[in-house]
Design a protein around this motif. Sequence first.
Motif, PDB file in Angstrom:
ATOM      1  N   MET A 253      41.997  45.595  42.812  1.00  0.00           N
ATOM      2  CA  MET A 253      41.587  44.196  42.875  1.00  0.00           C
ATOM      3  C   MET A 253      40.093  44.054  42.619  1.00  0.00           C
ATOM      4  SD  MET A 253      43.760  42.723  46.127  1.00  0.00           S
ATOM      5  CE  MET A 253      45.538  42.514  46.073  1.00  0.00           C
ATOM      6  N   GLU A 254      39.309  44.953  43.217  1.00  0.00           N
ATOM      7  CA  GLU A 254      37.866  44.891  42.996  1.00  0.00           C
ATOM      8  C   GLU A 254      37.536  45.158  41.525  1.00  0.00           C
ATOM      9  OE1 GLU A 254      33.766  46.691  44.914  1.00  0.00           O
ATOM     10  OE2 GLU A 254      35.407  48.070  44.481  1.00  0.00           O
ATOM     11  N   THR A 255      38.251  46.100  40.914  1.00  0.00           N
ATOM     12  CA  THR A 255      37.983  46.464  39.526  1.00  0.00           C
ATOM     13  C   THR A 255      38.141  45.277  38.588  1.00  0.00           C
ATOM     14  OG1 THR A 255      38.667  48.757  39.912  1.00  0.00           O
ATOM     15  CG2 THR A 255      38.684  47.975  37.633  1.00  0.00           C
ATOM     16  N   VAL A 256      39.152  44.443  38.823  1.00  0.00           N
ATOM     17  CA  VAL A 256      39.390  43.302  37.926  1.00  0.00           C
ATOM     18  C   VAL A 256      38.579  42.078  38.332  1.00  0.00           C
ATOM     19  CG1 VAL A 256      41.693  44.120  37.348  1.00  0.00           C
ATOM     20  CG2 VAL A 256      41.416  42.478  39.220  1.00  0.00           C
ATOM     21  N   GLY A 257      37.854  42.154  39.453  1.00  0.00           N
ATOM     22  CA  GLY A 257      37.002  41.042  39.852  1.00  0.00           C
ATOM     23  C   GLY A 257      37.678  39.978  40.682  1.00  0.00           C
ATOM     24  N   LEU A 258      38.685  40.365  41.469  1.00  0.00           N
ATOM     25  CA  LEU A 258      39.364  39.404  42.339  1.00  0.00           C
ATOM     26  C   LEU A 258      38.529  39.204  43.605  1.00  0.00           C
ATOM     27  CD1 LEU A 258      42.182  37.937  42.106  1.00  0.00           C
ATOM     28  CD2 LEU A 258      42.987  39.568  43.813  1.00  0.00           C
ATOM     29  N   ASP A 259      38.099  37.980  43.854  1.00  0.00           N
ATOM     30  CA  ASP A 259      37.310  37.640  45.039  1.00  0.00           C
ATOM     31  C   ASP A 259      38.243  36.979  46.047  1.00  0.00           C
ATOM     32  OD1 ASP A 259      35.542  36.720  46.969  1.00  0.00           O
ATOM     33  OD2 ASP A 259      34.061  35.998  45.525  1.00  0.00           O
TER      34      ASP A 259
ATOM     35  N   ASN B 246      34.652  39.066  51.596  1.00  0.00           N
ATOM     36  CA  ASN B 246      35.470  39.458  50.448  1.00  0.00           C
ATOM     37  C   ASN B 246      36.121  40.805  50.747  1.00  0.00           C
ATOM     38  OD1 ASN B 246      36.648  40.036  48.001  1.00  0.00           O
ATOM     39  ND2 ASN B 246      34.735  40.157  46.848  1.00  0.00           N
ATOM     40  N   VAL B 247      37.424  40.802  50.929  1.00  0.00           N
ATOM     41  CA  VAL B 247      38.119  42.000  51.385  1.00  0.00           C
ATOM     42  C   VAL B 247      38.192  43.065  50.308  1.00  0.00           C
ATOM     43  CG1 VAL B 247      40.472  41.330  50.699  1.00  0.00           C
ATOM     44  CG2 VAL B 247      40.133  42.749  52.738  1.00  0.00           C
ATOM     45  N   THR B 248      37.952  42.712  49.040  1.00  0.00           N
ATOM     46  CA  THR B 248      38.091  43.713  47.982  1.00  0.00           C
ATOM     47  C   THR B 248      36.821  44.522  47.736  1.00  0.00           C
ATOM     48  OG1 THR B 248      37.436  42.245  46.155  1.00  0.00           O
ATOM     49  CG2 THR B 248      39.759  42.194  46.837  1.00  0.00           C
TER      50      THR B 248
ATOM     51  N   THR C 295      44.143  36.049  53.404  1.00  0.00           N
ATOM     52  CA  THR C 295      43.033  35.761  52.493  1.00  0.00           C
ATOM     53  C   THR C 295      43.305  34.535  51.639  1.00  0.00           C
ATOM     54  OG1 THR C 295      43.950  37.177  50.753  1.00  0.00           O
ATOM     55  CG2 THR C 295      42.426  38.208  52.319  1.00  0.00           C
ATOM     56  N   VAL C 296      42.249  34.027  51.031  1.00  0.00           N
ATOM     57  CA  VAL C 296      42.320  32.993  50.007  1.00  0.00           C
ATOM     58  C   VAL C 296      41.471  33.449  48.830  1.00  0.00           C
ATOM     59  CG1 VAL C 296      41.507  30.685  49.373  1.00  0.00           C
ATOM     60  CG2 VAL C 296      42.888  30.994  51.425  1.00  0.00           C
ATOM     61  N   VAL C 297      42.032  33.412  47.633  1.00  0.00           N
ATOM     62  CA  VAL C 297      41.318  33.821  46.429  1.00  0.00           C
ATOM     63  C   VAL C 297      40.472  32.652  45.926  1.00  0.00           C
ATOM     64  CG1 VAL C 297      41.565  34.580  44.031  1.00  0.00           C
ATOM     65  CG2 VAL C 297      43.076  35.509  45.809  1.00  0.00           C
ATOM     66  N   VAL C 298      39.202  32.940  45.639  1.00  0.00           N
ATOM     67  CA  VAL C 298      38.297  31.897  45.151  1.00  0.00           C
ATOM     68  C   VAL C 298      37.830  32.151  43.724  1.00  0.00           C
ATOM     69  CG1 VAL C 298      37.524  31.267  47.464  1.00  0.00           C
ATOM     70  CG2 VAL C 298      36.291  33.035  46.188  1.00  0.00           C
ATOM     71  N   GLN C 299      38.113  33.337  43.188  1.00  0.00           N
ATOM     72  CA  GLN C 299      37.774  33.619  41.799  1.00  0.00           C
ATOM     73  C   GLN C 299      38.514  34.872  41.355  1.00  0.00           C
ATOM     74  OE1 GLN C 299      33.625  34.428  40.899  1.00  0.00           O
ATOM     75  NE2 GLN C 299      33.804  33.477  38.877  1.00  0.00           N
ATOM     76  N   GLY C 300      38.831  34.910  40.068  1.00  0.00           N
ATOM     77  CA  GLY C 300      39.528  36.078  39.560  1.00  0.00           C
ATOM     78  C   GLY C 300      39.628  36.057  38.053  1.00  0.00           C
TER      79      GLY C 300
END
Length: 662
Positions: A245-251, A271-273, A301-306
């Motif tokens: 998730m961190e690699t692809v930029g999931l916030d 940011n858990v990732t 969690t809630v995703v705010v960017q990806g």
Amino acid sequence: MREPNPCKIKTRQFEAFVSFCGMLAIVVWEHILQESYKFCTGPFLLYHGFGHCNYHHHDHTLPNQASPMEVIALISGGKDSFFSLLHTIANGHKIVALANLHPPTTASDFITTHLPSTTPSALLPSALGAKDELDSFMYQTVGHTVLPLYPRALGIPLYRGAITGTSLNQNLSYAHSGKRGDETEDLVPLLEYIIAQHPGVKAVCTGAILSTYQRTRVESVCERLGLISLSYLWQREQAEILADMETVGLDARIVKVAAVGLDPEGWLWKNVTEARRRGMLNGLERKWGVHVAGEGGEYETVVVQGPGWMGRIEVPEEGREVVRSGGGVGHLKITKANFVPGEGVMGEVQQMGWVKDLRIPYIWDTEFERILKTIISTILIAPLPPHPSLSSLPPSRLNPAPKPSVSTFSQSLFINNLTSPPPSPSSPHQGITAETSSLFQTLSTILAAHSASFKHITTCTLLLRQMSHFSLVNSTYSTYFTDPLPPSRICISVGDLLPLSVNIMLSVTADLSFSPSQLRRGLHVQSRSYWAPANIGPYSQSITSSTGWTSLAGMIPLVPASMELLNNAETRGEVVDQAVLGLQHMWRVAKAAEVAGFLGCVVFVTRCEAVGPVVEAWKGAWKGWRGEIGWKGFWSSSQSSSKMEQDNEGEEVEEEAGFSPP
């Protein structure tokens, strides 16, 4: 037919075939399986295993990509549902709609539509007044107020429905009872509405990793609506998922905590990732057993960017109200949020562009890749000769048809080689449906004579004359197994090896000590994933009897994510690939079922050239597992059951009453 005794290793007869503990029984039928699947054009393997279960309560390319489908992404706002969305795209599918269920509001409309072109860039007053936490067993609701901003972010329409039911059925495995009021059923009208807006939809993707509770409910709804369930995160390593998730930029921001070590002040809105946070979770896993991806409900969690987002969702500090529930549990009530377009974003990016940095899990486990390479290095990679015809087989290969038999051992009932009674003179040409019904009526009579029913059956083997009969046989078969966790099953086509006038032969094992009021133990995974092939019929991958014996369904070398055959087996190397992949599937299912050790394995192959690779694969698997959980834990459970010795080359060898590695 006798059940193996773990203290005195004995042979076990499996229908007409014999499998020794730790050894491999290989059935070579040149005519078998060639029409089992429309995509099968070459040699084919099917594994069936049985073992003992210690049950405890409590950057690679994707092979054989699936045909593209239009998909509904069931989202909660959490990281897992969004990450599953990305893997759905990476597997060649297109997300055409987002679906979400939220706490009930005063609005009269049960379903609301949020289009990218009309979605506001800030929260609406109606959203702010909604209850933010239902503590639902099925749905995440914390942070749901920001979801109306997602269509602007992703360029995909969002359809939302209200949760009106509660968790009436709290069993892990779910079956629709027809009663109203269960929250699972709120998903049905929402998906039906979306299908009406997008008639091309074929599947639904979700983010389940370990939750059998959530997965089986989504699968139940999908099955009734004729949809395919996609669950690409199923059984994957949680730490690996977070790193990807961190690699692809999931916030993904934490909006709820409910576990030891996760205090609201230090964890909410982090940011858990990110690497530091993941490292802290790894430490809590070692110390307290916390699930690093929150699969035990530790956090949400809630995703705010990806990837693919045309901006980000910003929630200012004054828009995050901390709500405490006692016992260290706390969550955020989001009262203010805005969608902020990204700088330099010129327009919508094609979905395949979202996943350019996404890592697809490698199809091979490390141990099985080693086995594969070892076998490949020792064989000649060359094309295979054509299949011989059945008529060319020597008479000695055409064995007499096995006779029906009924026997019991301990609390197990074995009914073998059952066929339908001969047709009456008035109806000499009964159809396959009538033959199947007659067969199951005979089975019902035998079960009743032993005070048992279809609910007691743990495993079935169906032998068909031709696979073109499968759909009709399966339709009748499924009417007898309507409860969650139906028996494990093997179904193969054997052509003219069946007796004359017989088109179907059935063998079953029943657990006489099982009470229908008990909760059954097993795996019935109908979702596509990277893990193992999904069910394509009314059967379970594994069923564990009340006495601890586990039967596994037949495993064939399909690519789990696409449900396509790995290859056409046109060379010996491709046959090896099939042999090892089928065995890997069996091992993964056995591991998930907490099987402590295999007592036997029966392999069906279509030609003699497959026998060598199968034997070598089994030997390699045995060598790799010996001493690990699966063998050591099982065979060392009794002081007298096994001993470890050193052979002349210093390699460990297991011996016990005629039991030895292959």
